[in-house]
Design a protein around this motif. Sequence first.
Motif, short mmCIF file in Angstrom:
data_model
loop_
_atom_site.label_atom_id
_atom_site.label_comp_id
_atom_site.label_asym_id
_atom_site.label_seq_id
_atom_site.Cartn_x
_atom_site.Cartn_y
_atom_site.Cartn_z
N ALA A 238 31.80 -28.42 -8.82
CA ALA A 238 32.15 -27.01 -8.62
C ALA A 238 31.07 -26.11 -9.21
N ALA A 239 30.53 -26.49 -10.37
CA ALA A 239 29.44 -25.72 -10.97
C ALA A 239 28.20 -25.78 -10.09
N ASP A 240 27.92 -26.97 -9.52
CA ASP A 240 26.78 -27.09 -8.61
C ASP A 240 26.98 -26.18 -7.39
N ALA A 241 28.20 -26.17 -6.84
CA ALA A 241 28.49 -25.34 -5.67
C ALA A 241 28.35 -23.86 -5.99
N ARG A 242 28.83 -23.47 -7.16
CA ARG A 242 28.71 -22.06 -7.55
C ARG A 242 27.25 -21.67 -7.68
N SER A 243 26.46 -22.54 -8.30
CA SER A 243 25.04 -22.25 -8.44
C SER A 243 24.37 -22.10 -7.07
N GLU A 244 24.69 -23.01 -6.16
CA GLU A 244 24.11 -22.94 -4.82
C GLU A 244 24.53 -21.66 -4.10
N ASN A 245 25.80 -21.32 -4.17
CA ASN A 245 26.30 -20.13 -3.48
C ASN A 245 25.70 -18.85 -4.04
N VAL A 246 25.59 -18.77 -5.37
CA VAL A 246 25.03 -17.57 -5.99
C VAL A 246 23.56 -17.42 -5.64
#
Length: 409
Positions: A238-246
Amino acid sequence: MPHALSVARAAGGIYNTKMRVVVALLVLGIAILMGQDSPPPPDWREWIKKGTESFRWARYPEAVSAFQKASDANPDSPVPHLYLALGWFQEYIPGAVSADNSDCARHAETELRRALALDPKSWTAIVMLGQLTFYEGRPDEARQWYRKALDVEPQNSGIWCTLGTIDWQQWLRQGKPAHAPTLDEAILNFEKSVAVDPVHEVGMRYLSQALRERAGTRAGDEEKRQDVAAADRWLEKAADARSENVQAAIARISRSPEIGDPDAMLKQWALMAVTPPPPPPPPPPPALAKGRQASGAPARAGAISWEPMVRMADEAPPVRIVSAVQAQKLIAKVEPEYPAGASFEGPLRFVVVIGKDGHIVGETSISGIPWLVSIAREALHRWVCQPTLVNGTQVEVVTEVRAEFKFGQ
Protein backbone atom coordinates in the motif's frame (compact mmCIF):
# COMPACT_ATOMS: atom_id res chain seq x y z
CA MET A 1 -82.54 26.64 -56.93
CA PRO A 2 -80.60 23.79 -55.37
CA HIS A 3 -77.68 24.66 -57.58
CA ALA A 4 -77.77 28.24 -56.32
CA LEU A 5 -77.79 27.06 -52.72
CA SER A 6 -74.75 24.88 -53.39
CA VAL A 7 -72.93 27.77 -54.92
CA ALA A 8 -73.80 29.93 -51.93
CA ARG A 9 -72.65 27.32 -49.49
CA ALA A 10 -69.38 26.90 -51.38
CA ALA A 11 -68.81 30.61 -51.40
CA GLY A 12 -69.51 30.77 -47.68
CA GLY A 13 -67.07 27.93 -47.05
CA ILE A 14 -64.37 29.72 -49.00
CA TYR A 15 -65.07 32.87 -47.04
CA ASN A 16 -64.88 31.05 -43.70
CA THR A 17 -61.63 29.38 -44.74
CA LYS A 18 -60.13 32.73 -45.66
CA MET A 19 -61.24 34.16 -42.32
CA ARG A 20 -59.64 31.29 -40.42
CA VAL A 21 -56.39 31.86 -42.33
CA VAL A 22 -56.52 35.57 -41.55
CA VAL A 23 -57.17 34.90 -37.87
CA ALA A 24 -54.32 32.38 -37.73
CA LEU A 25 -51.94 34.87 -39.32
CA LEU A 26 -53.03 37.55 -36.86
CA VAL A 27 -52.43 35.19 -33.92
CA LEU A 28 -49.02 34.26 -35.32
CA GLY A 29 -48.11 37.89 -35.79
CA ILE A 30 -49.14 38.73 -32.25
CA ALA A 31 -47.07 35.82 -30.95
CA ILE A 32 -44.05 37.03 -32.91
CA LEU A 33 -44.47 40.56 -31.62
CA MET A 34 -44.82 39.32 -28.04
CA GLY A 35 -41.79 37.11 -28.49
CA GLN A 36 -39.70 40.12 -29.45
CA ASP A 37 -40.51 41.76 -26.14
CA SER A 38 -39.99 38.67 -23.89
CA PRO A 39 -37.03 36.28 -24.36
CA PRO A 40 -37.77 32.56 -24.63
CA PRO A 41 -37.47 30.58 -21.39
CA PRO A 42 -34.13 28.80 -20.78
CA ASP A 43 -33.82 25.27 -22.09
CA TRP A 44 -33.06 22.37 -19.78
CA ARG A 45 -29.29 22.63 -20.24
CA GLU A 46 -29.37 26.24 -19.11
CA TRP A 47 -31.22 25.19 -15.97
CA ILE A 48 -28.54 22.51 -15.41
CA LYS A 49 -25.84 25.19 -15.67
CA LYS A 50 -27.67 27.41 -13.20
CA GLY A 51 -28.14 24.51 -10.78
CA THR A 52 -24.51 23.44 -11.06
CA GLU A 53 -23.32 26.95 -10.28
CA SER A 54 -25.56 27.10 -7.19
CA PHE A 55 -24.38 23.63 -6.16
CA ARG A 56 -20.73 24.67 -6.26
CA TRP A 57 -21.47 27.61 -4.02
CA ALA A 58 -23.30 25.30 -1.57
CA ARG A 59 -26.68 26.88 -2.33
CA TYR A 60 -28.34 23.50 -2.48
CA PRO A 61 -32.04 24.55 -2.30
CA GLU A 62 -31.43 26.82 -5.31
CA ALA A 63 -29.67 23.95 -7.09
CA VAL A 64 -32.59 21.59 -6.44
CA SER A 65 -35.03 24.20 -7.79
CA ALA A 66 -33.00 24.67 -10.98
CA PHE A 67 -32.54 20.94 -11.50
CA GLN A 68 -36.29 20.45 -11.02
CA LYS A 69 -36.98 22.96 -13.79
CA ALA A 70 -34.53 21.13 -16.04
CA SER A 71 -36.33 17.88 -15.30
CA ASP A 72 -39.71 19.47 -16.05
CA ALA A 73 -38.38 20.84 -19.34
CA ASN A 74 -36.91 17.48 -20.43
CA PRO A 75 -38.60 14.68 -18.44
CA ASP A 76 -37.68 11.96 -20.94
CA SER A 77 -33.90 12.34 -20.44
CA PRO A 78 -32.21 10.62 -17.48
CA VAL A 79 -29.65 13.42 -17.09
CA PRO A 80 -31.87 16.03 -15.37
CA HIS A 81 -33.17 13.35 -13.00
CA LEU A 82 -29.60 12.47 -12.05
CA TYR A 83 -28.80 16.10 -11.29
CA LEU A 84 -31.97 16.47 -9.27
CA ALA A 85 -31.11 13.32 -7.33
CA LEU A 86 -27.65 14.72 -6.67
CA GLY A 87 -29.15 17.91 -5.28
CA TRP A 88 -31.39 16.00 -2.90
CA PHE A 89 -28.54 13.62 -2.02
CA GLN A 90 -26.38 16.55 -0.96
CA GLU A 91 -29.14 17.74 1.37
CA TYR A 92 -29.28 14.29 2.97
CA ILE A 93 -27.21 13.73 6.15
CA PRO A 94 -26.33 10.04 6.76
CA GLY A 95 -27.36 8.91 10.22
CA ALA A 96 -29.47 11.97 11.05
CA VAL A 97 -32.96 11.12 12.26
CA SER A 98 -35.60 13.60 11.12
CA ALA A 99 -38.58 13.72 8.80
CA ASP A 100 -36.88 16.31 6.55
CA ASN A 101 -33.76 14.18 6.25
CA SER A 102 -35.81 11.11 5.33
CA ASP A 103 -37.66 13.16 2.72
CA CYS A 104 -34.36 14.17 1.12
CA ALA A 105 -33.33 10.53 0.86
CA ARG A 106 -36.70 9.53 -0.61
CA HIS A 107 -36.58 12.33 -3.19
CA ALA A 108 -33.04 11.33 -4.19
CA GLU A 109 -33.98 7.66 -4.53
CA THR A 110 -37.10 8.51 -6.56
CA GLU A 111 -35.12 10.56 -9.07
CA LEU A 112 -32.40 7.94 -9.35
CA ARG A 113 -34.98 5.26 -10.08
CA ARG A 114 -36.59 7.50 -12.70
CA ALA A 115 -33.21 7.98 -14.36
CA LEU A 116 -32.64 4.23 -14.26
CA ALA A 117 -36.03 3.56 -15.81
CA LEU A 118 -35.07 5.82 -18.73
CA ASP A 119 -31.57 4.32 -18.99
CA PRO A 120 -31.31 0.84 -17.42
CA LYS A 121 -27.52 0.86 -17.87
CA SER A 122 -26.92 4.20 -16.19
CA TRP A 123 -23.83 3.41 -14.13
CA THR A 124 -24.13 6.73 -12.30
CA ALA A 125 -27.68 5.98 -11.14
CA ILE A 126 -26.75 2.46 -10.07
CA VAL A 127 -23.72 3.34 -7.93
CA MET A 128 -25.46 6.32 -6.35
CA LEU A 129 -28.37 4.06 -5.40
CA GLY A 130 -25.83 1.71 -3.86
CA GLN A 131 -24.26 4.54 -1.88
CA LEU A 132 -27.62 5.91 -0.74
CA THR A 133 -28.97 2.55 0.44
CA PHE A 134 -25.72 1.85 2.27
CA TYR A 135 -25.88 5.22 4.04
CA GLU A 136 -29.44 4.44 5.07
CA GLY A 137 -28.39 1.19 6.74
CA ARG A 138 -29.60 -1.17 4.01
CA PRO A 139 -26.41 -3.15 3.27
CA ASP A 140 -28.11 -6.03 1.44
CA GLU A 141 -29.72 -3.62 -1.03
CA ALA A 142 -26.44 -1.74 -1.38
CA ARG A 143 -24.65 -4.98 -2.32
CA GLN A 144 -27.28 -5.69 -4.96
CA TRP A 145 -26.82 -2.27 -6.53
CA TYR A 146 -23.03 -2.46 -6.55
CA ARG A 147 -23.11 -5.96 -8.03
CA LYS A 148 -25.41 -4.61 -10.71
CA ALA A 149 -22.79 -1.93 -11.33
CA LEU A 150 -20.25 -4.72 -11.84
CA ASP A 151 -22.42 -6.02 -14.68
CA VAL A 152 -21.81 -2.69 -16.41
CA GLU A 153 -18.13 -2.31 -15.43
CA PRO A 154 -16.77 -5.68 -14.24
CA GLN A 155 -13.17 -4.40 -14.11
CA ASN A 156 -13.86 -1.46 -11.83
CA SER A 157 -11.58 -1.86 -8.81
CA GLY A 158 -13.49 0.78 -6.85
CA ILE A 159 -16.69 -1.27 -6.92
CA TRP A 160 -14.89 -4.37 -5.59
CA CYS A 161 -13.32 -2.26 -2.83
CA THR A 162 -16.69 -0.74 -1.94
CA LEU A 163 -18.28 -4.20 -1.71
CA GLY A 164 -15.46 -5.23 0.60
CA THR A 165 -16.03 -2.13 2.73
CA ILE A 166 -19.73 -2.97 3.11
CA ASP A 167 -18.85 -6.49 4.31
CA TRP A 168 -16.09 -5.14 6.54
CA GLN A 169 -18.29 -2.61 8.32
CA GLN A 170 -21.07 -5.14 8.72
CA TRP A 171 -18.60 -7.51 10.38
CA LEU A 172 -17.52 -4.73 12.75
CA ARG A 173 -21.15 -4.01 13.65
CA GLN A 174 -21.67 -7.71 14.35
CA GLY A 175 -19.02 -7.50 17.07
CA LYS A 176 -16.10 -9.09 15.15
CA PRO A 177 -17.28 -12.70 15.38
CA ALA A 178 -14.83 -15.49 14.57
CA HIS A 179 -15.36 -17.62 11.46
CA ALA A 180 -17.73 -14.98 10.04
CA PRO A 181 -18.50 -15.31 6.31
CA THR A 182 -18.81 -11.53 6.00
CA LEU A 183 -15.14 -11.06 6.95
CA ASP A 184 -14.00 -13.72 4.49
CA GLU A 185 -16.18 -12.12 1.80
CA ALA A 186 -14.65 -8.73 2.58
CA ILE A 187 -11.14 -10.12 2.18
CA LEU A 188 -12.12 -11.76 -1.12
CA ASN A 189 -13.54 -8.50 -2.46
CA PHE A 190 -10.46 -6.51 -1.40
CA GLU A 191 -8.27 -9.10 -3.13
CA LYS A 192 -10.29 -8.68 -6.33
CA SER A 193 -9.93 -4.92 -6.05
CA VAL A 194 -6.13 -5.01 -5.95
CA ALA A 195 -6.04 -7.73 -8.62
CA VAL A 196 -7.87 -5.41 -11.02
CA ASP A 197 -5.80 -2.35 -10.01
CA PRO A 198 -2.29 -3.20 -8.72
CA VAL A 199 -1.90 0.33 -7.28
CA HIS A 200 -5.27 0.54 -5.50
CA GLU A 201 -3.90 1.85 -2.22
CA VAL A 202 -7.20 1.95 -0.30
CA GLY A 203 -7.99 -1.65 -1.22
CA MET A 204 -4.54 -2.74 -0.03
CA ARG A 205 -4.90 -0.96 3.28
CA TYR A 206 -8.30 -2.50 3.91
CA LEU A 207 -6.97 -5.92 2.92
CA SER A 208 -4.06 -5.55 5.33
CA GLN A 209 -6.33 -4.54 8.20
CA ALA A 210 -8.90 -7.26 7.46
CA LEU A 211 -6.20 -9.95 7.41
CA ARG A 212 -4.78 -8.67 10.69
CA GLU A 213 -8.22 -8.74 12.28
CA ARG A 214 -8.85 -12.25 10.97
CA ALA A 215 -5.55 -13.36 12.49
CA GLY A 216 -6.95 -12.36 15.88
CA THR A 217 -9.85 -14.77 15.40
CA ARG A 218 -7.71 -17.72 14.32
CA ALA A 219 -7.35 -20.70 16.66
CA GLY A 220 -4.24 -22.19 15.04
CA ASP A 221 -0.85 -20.50 15.38
CA GLU A 222 0.17 -21.24 11.79
CA GLU A 223 -2.98 -19.68 10.30
CA LYS A 224 -2.52 -16.68 12.56
CA ARG A 225 1.12 -16.31 11.49
CA GLN A 226 0.20 -16.50 7.80
CA ASP A 227 -2.47 -13.82 8.11
CA VAL A 228 -0.16 -11.46 10.01
CA ALA A 229 2.63 -11.94 7.48
CA ALA A 230 0.23 -11.29 4.60
CA ALA A 231 -1.10 -8.19 6.38
CA ASP A 232 2.44 -6.82 6.70
CA ARG A 233 3.13 -7.45 3.01
CA TRP A 234 -0.04 -5.69 1.90
CA LEU A 235 0.69 -2.71 4.15
CA GLU A 236 4.10 -2.34 2.50
CA LYS A 237 2.51 -2.71 -0.94
CA ALA A 238 0.00 0.00 0.00
CA ALA A 239 2.90 2.35 0.76
CA ASP A 240 4.45 1.46 -2.61
CA ALA A 241 1.13 2.19 -4.34
CA ARG A 242 0.76 5.51 -2.56
CA SER A 243 4.26 6.51 -3.56
CA GLU A 244 3.59 5.59 -7.18
CA ASN A 245 0.26 7.42 -7.27
CA VAL A 246 1.63 10.58 -5.66
CA GLN A 247 4.67 10.73 -7.95
CA ALA A 248 2.51 10.16 -11.02
CA ALA A 249 0.09 12.89 -9.95
CA ILE A 250 2.87 15.42 -9.35
CA ALA A 251 4.62 14.66 -12.65
CA ARG A 252 1.41 14.84 -14.65
CA ILE A 253 0.15 18.03 -16.24
CA SER A 254 -3.28 18.55 -14.71
CA ARG A 255 -6.12 19.55 -16.95
CA SER A 256 -9.65 20.42 -15.98
CA PRO A 257 -11.93 17.41 -16.55
CA GLU A 258 -14.81 19.76 -17.29
CA ILE A 259 -13.45 20.98 -20.63
CA GLY A 260 -15.82 19.68 -23.27
CA ASP A 261 -17.79 17.58 -20.76
CA PRO A 262 -21.11 19.14 -19.67
CA ASP A 263 -21.75 16.42 -17.07
CA ALA A 264 -18.34 16.28 -15.40
CA MET A 265 -19.88 16.90 -11.98
CA LEU A 266 -22.11 13.83 -12.30
CA LYS A 267 -19.13 11.66 -13.18
CA GLN A 268 -17.15 13.07 -10.27
CA TRP A 269 -19.90 12.19 -7.78
CA ALA A 270 -20.35 8.74 -9.31
CA LEU A 271 -16.63 8.16 -8.80
CA MET A 272 -17.00 9.20 -5.15
CA ALA A 273 -19.71 6.54 -4.77
CA VAL A 274 -17.10 3.84 -5.44
CA THR A 275 -14.26 5.47 -3.49
CA PRO A 276 -14.54 4.44 0.17
CA PRO A 277 -12.50 6.38 2.73
CA PRO A 278 -9.26 4.69 3.80
CA PRO A 279 -9.28 2.68 7.03
CA PRO A 280 -7.75 4.19 10.17
CA PRO A 281 -4.04 3.49 10.64
CA PRO A 282 -3.07 0.52 12.83
CA PRO A 283 -2.16 1.28 16.47
CA PRO A 284 1.53 1.94 17.18
CA PRO A 285 3.69 -0.85 18.64
CA PRO A 286 3.88 -0.91 22.46
CA ALA A 287 7.52 0.19 22.41
CA LEU A 288 6.63 3.26 20.38
CA ALA A 289 3.76 4.13 22.66
CA LYS A 290 6.07 4.01 25.69
CA GLY A 291 8.72 6.07 23.95
CA ARG A 292 6.17 8.64 22.90
CA GLN A 293 4.90 8.98 26.44
CA ALA A 294 8.41 9.25 27.87
CA SER A 295 9.52 11.81 25.31
CA GLY A 296 6.62 14.08 26.04
CA ALA A 297 5.77 14.28 22.35
CA PRO A 298 2.48 16.00 21.58
CA ALA A 299 -0.55 13.79 21.25
CA ARG A 300 -1.35 15.41 17.94
CA ALA A 301 1.16 16.13 15.19
CA GLY A 302 0.47 17.57 11.78
CA ALA A 303 1.00 15.38 8.73
CA ILE A 304 2.74 16.73 5.67
CA SER A 305 0.90 16.83 2.39
CA TRP A 306 2.13 18.01 -0.97
CA GLU A 307 0.33 20.95 -2.50
CA PRO A 308 0.89 21.72 -6.17
CA MET A 309 2.70 24.99 -6.68
CA VAL A 310 1.31 27.68 -8.93
CA ARG A 311 2.74 27.19 -12.41
CA MET A 312 2.59 29.06 -15.65
CA ALA A 313 0.50 27.51 -18.40
CA ASP A 314 3.62 26.62 -20.41
CA GLU A 315 5.72 25.46 -17.43
CA ALA A 316 6.52 21.75 -17.36
CA PRO A 317 5.77 19.61 -14.29
CA PRO A 318 8.59 17.96 -12.29
CA VAL A 319 10.49 15.11 -13.95
CA ARG A 320 10.25 11.68 -12.31
CA ILE A 321 13.57 10.07 -11.37
CA VAL A 322 14.07 6.68 -9.74
CA SER A 323 15.10 7.05 -6.09
CA ALA A 324 18.29 4.99 -6.54
CA VAL A 325 19.43 7.28 -9.35
CA GLN A 326 18.54 10.44 -7.49
CA ALA A 327 20.40 9.18 -4.39
CA GLN A 328 23.66 9.39 -6.35
CA LYS A 329 23.10 13.13 -6.74
CA LEU A 330 22.81 13.70 -3.00
CA ILE A 331 25.40 16.20 -1.79
CA ALA A 332 24.30 16.79 1.81
CA LYS A 333 22.08 14.55 3.93
CA VAL A 334 20.91 15.09 7.50
CA GLU A 335 19.17 12.25 9.33
CA PRO A 336 16.49 13.24 11.88
CA GLU A 337 17.06 12.45 15.53
CA TYR A 338 14.60 10.79 17.86
CA PRO A 339 13.42 12.88 20.78
CA ALA A 340 14.64 11.78 24.22
CA GLY A 341 13.00 8.57 25.40
CA ALA A 342 11.88 7.26 22.01
CA SER A 343 12.62 3.58 21.49
CA PHE A 344 11.27 2.69 18.05
CA GLU A 345 13.43 2.59 14.94
CA GLY A 346 12.33 2.60 11.33
CA PRO A 347 12.40 4.74 8.19
CA LEU A 348 9.85 7.29 7.08
CA ARG A 349 9.06 7.30 3.38
CA PHE A 350 8.39 10.54 1.53
CA VAL A 351 7.69 11.59 -2.02
CA VAL A 352 9.64 14.82 -2.47
CA VAL A 353 9.81 17.58 -5.04
CA ILE A 354 13.38 18.81 -5.52
CA GLY A 355 13.65 22.33 -6.83
CA LYS A 356 15.82 23.49 -9.69
CA ASP A 357 18.54 24.49 -7.23
CA GLY A 358 18.68 20.99 -5.66
CA HIS A 359 16.78 21.79 -2.43
CA ILE A 360 13.60 19.97 -1.38
CA VAL A 361 10.62 22.27 -1.85
CA GLY A 362 7.69 19.91 -1.16
CA GLU A 363 7.03 16.52 0.41
CA THR A 364 4.24 14.00 1.00
CA SER A 365 4.41 11.50 3.85
CA ILE A 366 3.99 7.99 2.46
CA SER A 367 4.50 5.77 5.49
CA GLY A 368 6.03 5.88 8.94
CA ILE A 369 5.22 7.14 12.41
CA PRO A 370 2.88 10.14 12.04
CA TRP A 371 4.10 12.03 15.11
CA LEU A 372 7.70 11.87 13.84
CA VAL A 373 6.86 13.37 10.44
CA SER A 374 7.39 16.98 11.53
CA ILE A 375 10.85 16.09 12.88
CA ALA A 376 11.78 14.33 9.65
CA ARG A 377 10.55 17.29 7.64
CA GLU A 378 13.07 19.63 9.28
CA ALA A 379 15.89 17.25 8.37
CA LEU A 380 14.67 16.79 4.80
CA HIS A 381 14.78 20.51 4.10
CA ARG A 382 18.50 20.46 4.90
CA TRP A 383 19.20 17.92 2.16
CA VAL A 384 20.93 19.21 -0.96
CA CYS A 385 21.19 17.48 -4.35
CA GLN A 386 22.97 18.28 -7.57
CA PRO A 387 20.63 20.14 -9.92
CA THR A 388 19.11 18.02 -12.67
CA LEU A 389 19.57 19.17 -16.25
CA VAL A 390 17.31 18.37 -19.21
CA ASN A 391 18.64 19.68 -22.53
CA GLY A 392 20.94 21.97 -20.58
CA THR A 393 18.13 23.47 -18.48
CA GLN A 394 17.68 22.94 -14.74
CA VAL A 395 14.37 21.23 -13.93
CA GLU A 396 12.40 20.16 -10.87
CA VAL A 397 12.44 16.51 -9.88
CA VAL A 398 9.95 14.24 -8.11
CA THR A 399 11.21 11.07 -6.43
CA GLU A 400 10.99 9.03 -3.22
CA VAL A 401 13.34 9.26 -0.24
CA ARG A 402 13.57 7.51 3.10
CA ALA A 403 14.51 9.33 6.29
CA GLU A 404 16.30 7.01 8.73
CA PHE A 405 16.00 8.11 12.35
CA LYS A 406 18.99 7.92 14.62
CA PHE A 407 19.36 8.20 18.36
CA GLY A 408 20.70 11.47 19.72
CA GLN A 409 23.54 11.72 22.22
